[in-house]
Design a protein around this motif. Structure first.
Motif, PDB file in Angstrom:
ATOM      1  N   SER A  50      20.488  -0.533  -5.279  1.00 33.95           N
ATOM      2  CA  SER A  50      19.450  -1.051  -5.982  1.00 33.95           C
ATOM      3  C   SER A  50      18.048  -1.173  -4.940  1.00 33.95           C
ATOM      4  O   SER A  50      16.847  -0.820  -5.226  1.00 33.95           O
ATOM      5  CB  SER A  50      19.361  -2.436  -6.442  1.00 33.95           C
ATOM      6  OG  SER A  50      20.551  -2.347  -7.526  1.00 33.95           O
ATOM      7  N   CYS A  51      18.226  -1.527  -3.649  1.00 34.49           N
ATOM      8  CA  CYS A  51      17.248  -1.664  -2.654  1.00 34.49           C
ATOM      9  C   CYS A  51      16.706  -0.053  -2.564  1.00 34.49           C
ATOM     10  O   CYS A  51      15.488   0.048  -2.581  1.00 34.49           O
ATOM     11  CB  CYS A  51      17.831  -2.285  -1.583  1.00 34.49           C
ATOM     12  SG  CYS A  51      16.462  -2.167  -0.051  1.00 34.49           S
ATOM     13  N   VAL A  52      17.500   0.843  -2.359  1.00 37.15           N
ATOM     14  CA  VAL A  52      16.846   2.077  -1.883  1.00 37.15           C
ATOM     15  C   VAL A  52      16.432   2.688  -3.212  1.00 37.15           C
ATOM     16  O   VAL A  52      15.136   3.376  -3.017  1.00 37.15           O
ATOM     17  CB  VAL A  52      18.031   3.138  -1.643  1.00 37.15           C
ATOM     18  CG1 VAL A  52      17.782   4.490  -1.520  1.00 37.15           C
ATOM     19  CG2 VAL A  52      18.664   2.687  -0.352  1.00 37.15           C
ATOM     20  N   GLY A  53      16.886   2.443  -4.541  1.00 27.83           N
ATOM     21  CA  GLY A  53      16.206   2.972  -5.695  1.00 27.83           C
ATOM     22  C   GLY A  53      14.829   2.543  -5.846  1.00 27.83           C
ATOM     23  O   GLY A  53      13.560   3.271  -6.347  1.00 27.83           O
ATOM     24  N   MET A  54      14.587   1.064  -5.601  1.00 33.53           N
ATOM     25  CA  MET A  54      13.315   0.576  -5.845  1.00 33.53           C
ATOM     26  C   MET A  54      12.255   0.870  -5.185  1.00 33.53           C
ATOM     27  O   MET A  54      10.981   1.125  -5.178  1.00 33.53           O
ATOM     28  CB  MET A  54      13.405  -1.011  -5.845  1.00 33.53           C
ATOM     29  CG  MET A  54      14.475  -1.490  -7.209  1.00 33.53           C
ATOM     30  SD  MET A  54      14.245  -3.406  -7.223  1.00 33.53           S
ATOM     31  CE  MET A  54      12.595  -3.463  -7.816  1.00 33.53           C
ATOM     32  N   LEU A  55      12.598   1.125  -3.727  1.00 32.81           N
ATOM     33  CA  LEU A  55      11.828   1.398  -2.544  1.00 32.81           C
ATOM     34  C   LEU A  55      11.435   2.882  -2.787  1.00 32.81           C
ATOM     35  O   LEU A  55      10.058   3.041  -2.665  1.00 32.81           O
ATOM     36  CB  LEU A  55      12.571   1.266  -1.137  1.00 32.81           C
ATOM     37  CG  LEU A  55      12.648   0.022  -0.529  1.00 32.81           C
ATOM     38  CD1 LEU A  55      13.473  -0.076   0.700  1.00 32.81           C
ATOM     39  CD2 LEU A  55      11.322  -0.770  -0.415  1.00 32.81           C
ATOM     40  N   PHE A  56      12.315   3.801  -2.933  1.00 37.99           N
ATOM     41  CA  PHE A  56      11.865   5.021  -3.224  1.00 37.99           C
ATOM     42  C   PHE A  56      11.077   5.378  -4.418  1.00 37.99           C
ATOM     43  O   PHE A  56      10.371   6.239  -4.661  1.00 37.99           O
ATOM     44  CB  PHE A  56      13.014   6.031  -3.161  1.00 37.99           C
ATOM     45  CG  PHE A  56      13.556   6.231  -1.902  1.00 37.99           C
ATOM     46  CD1 PHE A  56      12.867   7.330  -0.884  1.00 37.99           C
ATOM     47  CD2 PHE A  56      14.567   5.759  -1.328  1.00 37.99           C
ATOM     48  CE1 PHE A  56      13.131   7.719   0.382  1.00 37.99           C
ATOM     49  CE2 PHE A  56      14.879   5.984   0.128  1.00 37.99           C
ATOM     50  CZ  PHE A  56      14.226   6.950   0.866  1.00 37.99           C
ATOM     51  N   GLY A  57      11.545   4.618  -5.499  1.00 38.76           N
ATOM     52  CA  GLY A  57      10.872   4.614  -6.867  1.00 38.76           C
ATOM     53  C   GLY A  57       9.559   4.100  -6.659  1.00 38.76           C
ATOM     54  O   GLY A  57       8.491   4.583  -7.377  1.00 38.76           O
ATOM     55  N   GLY A  58       9.269   3.166  -6.006  1.00 41.12           N
ATOM     56  CA  GLY A  58       8.238   2.518  -5.648  1.00 41.12           C
ATOM     57  C   GLY A  58       7.097   3.292  -4.870  1.00 41.12           C
ATOM     58  O   GLY A  58       5.904   3.148  -5.239  1.00 41.12           O
ATOM     59  N   LEU A  59       7.648   3.844  -3.844  1.00 44.94           N
ATOM     60  CA  LEU A  59       6.864   4.815  -3.069  1.00 44.94           C
ATOM     61  C   LEU A  59       6.218   5.891  -4.005  1.00 44.94           C
ATOM     62  O   LEU A  59       4.989   6.452  -4.023  1.00 44.94           O
ATOM     63  CB  LEU A  59       7.449   5.258  -2.006  1.00 44.94           C
ATOM     64  CG  LEU A  59       7.846   4.289  -1.052  1.00 44.94           C
ATOM     65  CD1 LEU A  59       8.955   4.860   0.189  1.00 44.94           C
ATOM     66  CD2 LEU A  59       6.388   3.990  -0.263  1.00 44.94           C
ATOM     67  N   ALA A  60       7.499   6.473  -4.754  1.00 47.99           N
ATOM     68  CA  ALA A  60       6.917   7.787  -5.812  1.00 47.99           C
ATOM     69  C   ALA A  60       5.814   7.159  -6.747  1.00 47.99           C
ATOM     70  O   ALA A  60       4.883   7.851  -6.926  1.00 47.99           O
ATOM     71  CB  ALA A  60       8.208   8.193  -6.386  1.00 47.99           C
ATOM     72  N   LEU A  61       5.978   6.118  -7.345  1.00 50.29           N
ATOM     73  CA  LEU A  61       5.264   5.553  -8.540  1.00 50.29           C
ATOM     74  C   LEU A  61       3.664   5.205  -7.743  1.00 50.29           C
ATOM     75  O   LEU A  61       2.668   5.515  -8.305  1.00 50.29           O
ATOM     76  CB  LEU A  61       5.701   4.201  -9.250  1.00 50.29           C
ATOM     77  CG  LEU A  61       4.760   3.932 -10.254  1.00 50.29           C
ATOM     78  CD1 LEU A  61       4.842   4.891 -11.371  1.00 50.29           C
ATOM     79  CD2 LEU A  61       5.580   2.683 -10.585  1.00 50.29           C
ATOM     80  N   THR A  62       3.591   4.732  -6.538  1.00 52.17           N
ATOM     81  CA  THR A  62       2.699   4.535  -6.010  1.00 52.17           C
ATOM     82  C   THR A  62       1.697   5.941  -5.546  1.00 52.17           C
ATOM     83  O   THR A  62       0.489   5.773  -5.907  1.00 52.17           O
ATOM     84  CB  THR A  62       2.588   3.829  -4.606  1.00 52.17           C
ATOM     85  OG1 THR A  62       3.347   2.574  -4.665  1.00 52.17           O
ATOM     86  CG2 THR A  62       1.205   3.550  -3.897  1.00 52.17           C
ATOM     87  N   GLY A  63       2.307   7.133  -5.182  1.00 45.50           N
ATOM     88  CA  GLY A  63       1.946   8.352  -4.907  1.00 45.50           C
ATOM     89  C   GLY A  63       1.307   8.728  -6.176  1.00 45.50           C
ATOM     90  O   GLY A  63       0.341   9.476  -6.151  1.00 45.50           O
ATOM     91  N   ALA A  64       2.098   8.419  -7.358  1.00 45.13           N
ATOM     92  CA  ALA A  64       1.546   9.158  -8.489  1.00 45.13           C
ATOM     93  C   ALA A  64       0.318   8.492  -9.095  1.00 45.13           C
ATOM     94  O   ALA A  64      -0.723   9.179  -9.493  1.00 45.13           O
ATOM     95  CB  ALA A  64       2.661   8.991  -9.642  1.00 45.13           C
ATOM     96  N   GLY A  65       0.374   7.074  -8.567  1.00 41.01           N
ATOM     97  CA  GLY A  65      -0.835   6.278  -9.211  1.00 41.01           C
ATOM     98  C   GLY A  65      -1.851   6.819  -8.533  1.00 41.01           C
ATOM     99  O   GLY A  65      -3.178   6.862  -9.089  1.00 41.01           O
ATOM    100  N   TRP A  82      16.186  -7.727   1.923  1.00 40.28           N
ATOM    101  CA  TRP A  82      16.424  -9.063   2.749  1.00 40.28           C
ATOM    102  C   TRP A  82      17.593  -9.683   2.256  1.00 40.28           C
ATOM    103  O   TRP A  82      18.411 -10.300   2.947  1.00 40.28           O
ATOM    104  CB  TRP A  82      15.143  -9.956   2.424  1.00 40.28           C
ATOM    105  CG  TRP A  82      15.278 -11.419   3.022  1.00 40.28           C
ATOM    106  CD1 TRP A  82      15.048 -11.594   4.247  1.00 40.28           C
ATOM    107  CD2 TRP A  82      15.934 -12.394   2.132  1.00 40.28           C
ATOM    108  NE1 TRP A  82      15.400 -13.247   4.270  1.00 40.28           N
ATOM    109  CE2 TRP A  82      16.047 -13.660   3.189  1.00 40.28           C
ATOM    110  CE3 TRP A  82      16.371 -12.526   0.790  1.00 40.28           C
ATOM    111  CZ2 TRP A  82      16.382 -14.785   2.726  1.00 40.28           C
ATOM    112  CZ3 TRP A  82      16.810 -14.019   0.718  1.00 40.28           C
ATOM    113  CH2 TRP A  82      16.778 -14.875   1.632  1.00 40.28           C
ATOM    114  N   LEU A  83      17.958  -9.795   0.886  1.00 42.56           N
ATOM    115  CA  LEU A  83      19.137 -10.272   0.347  1.00 42.56           C
ATOM    116  C   LEU A  83      20.327  -9.629   0.951  1.00 42.56           C
ATOM    117  O   LEU A  83      21.502 -10.109   1.286  1.00 42.56           O
ATOM    118  CB  LEU A  83      19.217 -10.031  -1.042  1.00 42.56           C
ATOM    119  CG  LEU A  83      20.520 -10.376  -1.707  1.00 42.56           C
ATOM    120  CD1 LEU A  83      20.805 -12.089  -1.737  1.00 42.56           C
ATOM    121  CD2 LEU A  83      20.312 -10.206  -3.155  1.00 42.56           C
TER     122      LEU A  83
END
Length: 222
Positions: A147-162, A192-193
Motif C-alpha cells: 500500500s505504501c509503495v502504491g500510494m507513493l508512486f500513485g501520488g507522484l503520478a497523479l501529481t505529475g498529471a495534475g 512510518w507505520l
C-alpha cells in the motif's frame, strides 16, 4: 526495652525467691550493663534474651528444678538450658535438611511436568500457531509495504498529471494535484507505520513471548 526496664522486669519475675538471690542476680546484671556501656544496652539485651528466659534459668537453679547454674562473663549459664539450645539447633538443622530434600523432589517434579507440557505445546499448538503468527505478520508487513509503495508512486503520478493538466484546464489540474499530495502523504504515513512495526512492535511481541515462556517454564527447567 532499656536497661532499667529490663532489670525491673527481671526483679519482678524473681520476687518469690529469697532476697539474697534477687540481690545477687540484679547486682550481677547491673555490673554487666555497666561494663558494656550505655551505648551497647540494646546489644546486651539481645545477647541475654528476654527477662523471662533469665528469670526461668535462675529460678530453676535456685529451686532445684534443673542442674546447677552459675554467673559467667556471658551471663547466667545453666547446663540444662545450654543442652536444650544445642538440641534445638540440631532439630532445626534436621528440619532444614528435610525441607531442602523435599524442595529438591518438588523441583524435580516441576521440571518433569514442564518438559512434558513444552512437548505438548510444541507438537499440538506450535505446529499451527507459530506458522500462523508468522504468516499473519508477513501478510501485514507485505500489505502495508504494498500500500505504501502504491500510494507513493500513485501520488507522484497523479501529481505529475495534475501539473500537466494545469496547462489546459486549471481546475482539474489543481484537483489532481491535491489528490496526488494526499496520496503521497498517505504513503509516507504507511511508510512510518511499516518502520514502527519492524522496529518496535515485532521486537516487543518477541520480548513478551520470551517473558511468558521464562515465567512458566524457565524456573522449572533449571
Amino acid at each position: 526495652m532499656n536497661r532499667e526496664e529490663y532489670l525491673k522486669r527481671l526483679s519482678f519475675l524473681l520476687k518469690d525467691l529469697p532476697e539474697e538471690e534477687i540481690e545477687d542476680a540484679i547486682a550481677y546484671y547491673e555490673d554487666y550493663f555497666e561494663e558494656a556501656g550505655e551505648d551497647k544496652e540494646e546489644q546486651v539485651i539481645r545477647e541475654l534474651g528476654s527477662p523471662e528466659k533469665i528469670a526461668k534459668m535462675i529460678r530453676d537453679s535456685v529451686q532445684g528444678n534443673a542442674q546447677q547454674g552459675e554467673y559467667t562473663e556471658e551471663g547466667y549459664r545453666q547446663e540444662a538450658y545450654e543442652d536444650y539450645k544445642q538440641m534445638s539447633k540440631k532439630e532445626t538443622k534436621k528440619d532444614q535438611q528435610e525441607k531442602k530434600q523435599y524442595s529438591g523432589w518438588h523441583m524435580k517434579g516441576n521440571r518433569t511436568r514442564n518438559i512434558i507440557l513444552m512437548i505438548v505445546i510444541l507438537v499440538f499448538v506450535g505446529s499451527w500457531l507459530i506458522p500462523g503468527i508468522f504468516g499473519i505478520t508477513i501478510g501485514i508487513i507485505g500489505g502495508v509495504f504494498g500500500s505504501c509503495v502504491g500510494m507513493l508512486f500513485g501520488g507522484l503520478a497523479l501529481t505529475g498529471a495534475g501539473i500537466y493538466k494545469m496547462f489546459t484546464t486549471v481546475p482539474y489540474g489543481l484537483l489532481m494535484l491535491g489528490g496526488g499530495f494526499l496520496m503521497i502523504a498517505g504513503g509516507i504515513l504507511l511508510l512510518w507505520l511499516l518502520v514502527w512495526i519492524c522496529a518496535k512492535a515485532i521486537p516487543w511481541i518477541i520480548t513478551k513471548i520470551r517473558e511468558i515462556w521464562s515465567r512458566n517454564f524457565g524456573r522449572g527447567c533449571e
